[in-house]
Enzyme design. Structure first.
Site, PDB file in Angstrom:
ATOM      1  N   GLU A 136      12.282 -57.871 -36.506  1.00 40.78           N
ATOM      2  CA  GLU A 136      11.428 -57.687 -37.827  1.00 40.78           C
ATOM      3  C   GLU A 136      12.474 -59.409 -38.779  1.00 40.78           C
ATOM      4  OE1 GLU A 136       9.534 -56.866 -38.357  1.00 40.78           O
ATOM      5  OE2 GLU A 136       9.661 -54.805 -37.605  1.00 40.78           O
ATOM      6  N   GLU A 390      -3.662 -55.610 -38.179  1.00 40.19           N
ATOM      7  CA  GLU A 390      -4.411 -55.392 -36.352  1.00 40.19           C
ATOM      8  C   GLU A 390      -5.878 -55.647 -36.813  1.00 40.19           C
ATOM      9  OE1 GLU A 390      -0.139 -55.556 -36.758  1.00 40.19           O
ATOM     10  OE2 GLU A 390      -1.781 -53.913 -37.315  1.00 40.19           O
ATOM     11  N   THR A 473       2.681 -63.610 -34.725  1.00 42.27           N
ATOM     12  CA  THR A 473       2.038 -62.171 -34.746  1.00 42.27           C
ATOM     13  C   THR A 473       2.762 -61.083 -36.077  1.00 42.27           C
ATOM     14  OG1 THR A 473       2.909 -59.767 -33.695  1.00 42.27           O
ATOM     15  CG2 THR A 473       4.817 -60.983 -34.339  1.00 42.27           C
TER      16      THR A 473
END
Length: 576
Positions: A136, A390, A473
């Site tokens: 993270e 997403e 990402t």
């Protein structure tokens, strides 16, 4: 009317006419220009509503609590489901500000970008007693700093006025150095948790996820290329290669593993939580750095996913050892997959899955965290929606690939849903239960880094014109620079499909670089086989004989699954 007044009105009239002419001309070139402009402004307002409230009520802490207009120092909580070993004296690292840097650049807010860079340069420190999740912190903090440094030093962006002296890169290198002790394991696989001040803590858990040790190469590789220090890229690559060596005979990987023994803990796997970004980073690292072995790894992994996880437009989970289905569920993180498929040219397959995700979004108003495919119902406990990006991400990629206006309609629906269900006076709140739309007091940093960014780029991609970017990402752009890698003949990206070309080497081709599906009949030097789409899965037998549909693969020309005929041969048989 006086001559002065007449001149004034004439000028106003000319301005109105010229603006009308410009808008009319633009509408002829793009009939959806007016809609795009309206929607991009709507998304811009969303971003600043979230950003301004963070700066007012939470900065310099990590994230905003929009319902109570307060803050949370959440960096040490990310990935920490049991909230264990939380630090006592940690007061935040301005996480949401770091995450916002590349979004501010894309929105063209040079003034705020420069203010943020100067503040971070003078105030941010990683010498803090805080146990953080390596994955993270890598994608959010290190990725945010590296990307912002590149944008700050790009002369075409002019985001700073000569005040920038590589301060963000200095901070990024310091953070990267604090990551390195996590890789000091017998396997080279990094610990999932590390204390920024003291390194790996005594009796630290040895369990990590596939994403956790296989999704570090973009940020750490970029850091090595920017600083000239190879340690970061080497550590991430070693972990990635070790992880790949642990795959099953089916080219599948599990979800969790032990970093000291190299043994799998959870054998069930899919394309969702715990594994998702592993696939993403194999492909994107090949694009960014030009490492051919990463393309070969990705292609093998992608074919295995299509063979063992795919069921029509859906993707279930399966045991890495046998390929047998384990869990029939949709997770919201899986919605990144259509965007990845666009990058490899399997646009029809991407469109098919994307429409199913959007169907679930329309059914509930947002995308729930888990949806049970076999029962067509929500997961009983994971009914939340934490403002995830997403679906917006894949919508952006598919519109860039097809220019189909339907994806603009999807984007508008997402924007309207977010404003209807999650916008509050103090920012944007997560949804605790999609059946009741009960809100949760949390505005995640990725809402600023990704959700707003991809929605804005869907309607206004001017930032991408004539540029090649890979998005991490976490949505942070990294440019493809020929000096970073062995020159690729063509590397296509969704930024209007611009390309980097080398005239110095013989031209090679792949399904990815040509972004095609179907197969190509290009003639190869040295008698290479014909090019096939990444979606191609060969039949079980070379003579194409079969006993059932399970013996048949996916056709390389149409990307359709083949079936077994009554005569016992695989093919694209028409059903009557």
């Amino acid at each position: 009317m006086s001559p002065g007044n007449r001149r004034t009105w004439a000028l106003i009239f000319l301005l109105i006419i010229s603006n009308f002419y410009i808008e009319t001309s633009a509408s002829k070139l793009d009939p959806f220009a007016a809609k795009k402009k309206r929607m991009s402004e709507k998304v811009r307002k969303m971003f600043y509503h979230a950003y301004d409230n963070y700066m007012m009520y939470a900065f310099p802490h990590d994230e905003l609590k929009p319902l109570t207009k307060s803050f949370t120092d959440s960096l040490s909580e990310l990935g920490n489901l049991k909230l264990e070993h939380l630090p006592q004296g940690y007061n935040g690292s301005a996480l949401s500000l770091i995450e916002s840097l590349s979004s501010l650049a894309i929105l063209g807010n040079h003034t705020e970008f420069e203010k943020a860079v100067l503040w971070l340069s003078e105030n941010l420190s990683f010498d803090v007693d805080a146990r953080i999740n390596l994955f993270e912190c890598n994608i959010r903090v290190l990725g945010g700093l590296v990307s912002a440094h590149i944008l700050a030093t790009d002369s075409t962006n002019r985001l700073t006025k000569g005040t920038y002296k590589n301060q963000l890169l200095v901070l990024a290198k310091e953070l990267g150095q604090r990551f390195l002790p996590a890789f000091d394991t017998p396997t080279g696989l990094p610990y999932a948790w590390i204390n920024l001040k003291y390194g790996v803590m005594e009796n630290e858990t040895t369990e990590t996820s596939t994403s956790g040790c296989g999704s570090l190469i973009l940020e750490m590789g970029a850091l090595s290329h920017l600083t000239g220090d190879p340690r970061f890229e080497s550590a991430a690559l070693r972990a990635l290669h070790k992880l790949w060596s642990m795959r099953s005979s089916l080219n599948l990987l599990g979800t969790t593993l032990d970093v000291e023994t190299g043994e799998w803990i959870e054998h069930s796997s899919g394309i969702g939580a715990g594994v998702d970004s592993f696939y993403e980073y194999l492909l994107k690292a090949h694009l960014l750095f030009g490492r051919d072995e990463l393309w070969r790894m990705f292609q093998s992994a992608y074919l295995a996913v299509q063979k063992y996880f795919r069921h029509g437009p859906w993707y279930h989970e399966a045991d890495m050892r046998t390929g047998r289905a384990t869990y029939w569920q949709l997770t919201s993180l899986q919605a990144f997959w259509p965007g990845l498929q666009v990058l490899v040219g399997d646009v029809p397959a991407a469109n098919s899955s994307h429409r199913e995700f959007f169907y679930v979004w329309q059914k509930f108003g947002v995308l729930p965290e888990r949806y049970l495919l076999d029962r067509q119902m929500l997961h009983p406990t994971e009914k939340y929606y934490p403002l995830r990006p997403e679906l917006a991400e894949s919508t952006f990629y598919l519109y860039q690939a097809t220019k189909d206006p339907w994806y603009l309609e999807v984007g508008e629906s997402i924007v309207d849903s977010l404003n209807l269900h999650t916008r509050v006076e103090g920012g944007f709140a997560s949804i605790r239960d999609v059946t009741t739309m009960e809100l949760e007091d949390h505005q995640h940093s990725f809402f600023l880094a990704e959700t707003c960014k991809y929605l804005y780029l869907l309607f206004d991609d001017s930032f991408l014109v004539n540029k090649n970017y890979i998005f991490t990402t976490e949505g942070h752009p990294l440019p493809i620079l020929s000096s970073w890698h062995e020159r690729l003949p063509e590397a296509y990206l969704p930024s209007n499909w611009t390309s980097v070309k080398s005239e110095e080497q013989p031209k090679r081709a792949s399904a990815m670089s040509l972004r095609i599906c179907p197969a190509s009949t290009l003639n190869y030097r040295n008698s290479r086989p014909p090019l096939e789409s990444v979606c191609h899965i060969p039949d079980a037998r070379s003579d194409h004989r079969c006993l059932s549909d399970e013996d048949c693969g996916v056709d390389s020309t149409t990307c359709r699954r083949r079936s077994c005929s009554m005569a016992g041969y695989c093919g694209l048989w028409l059903s009557i």
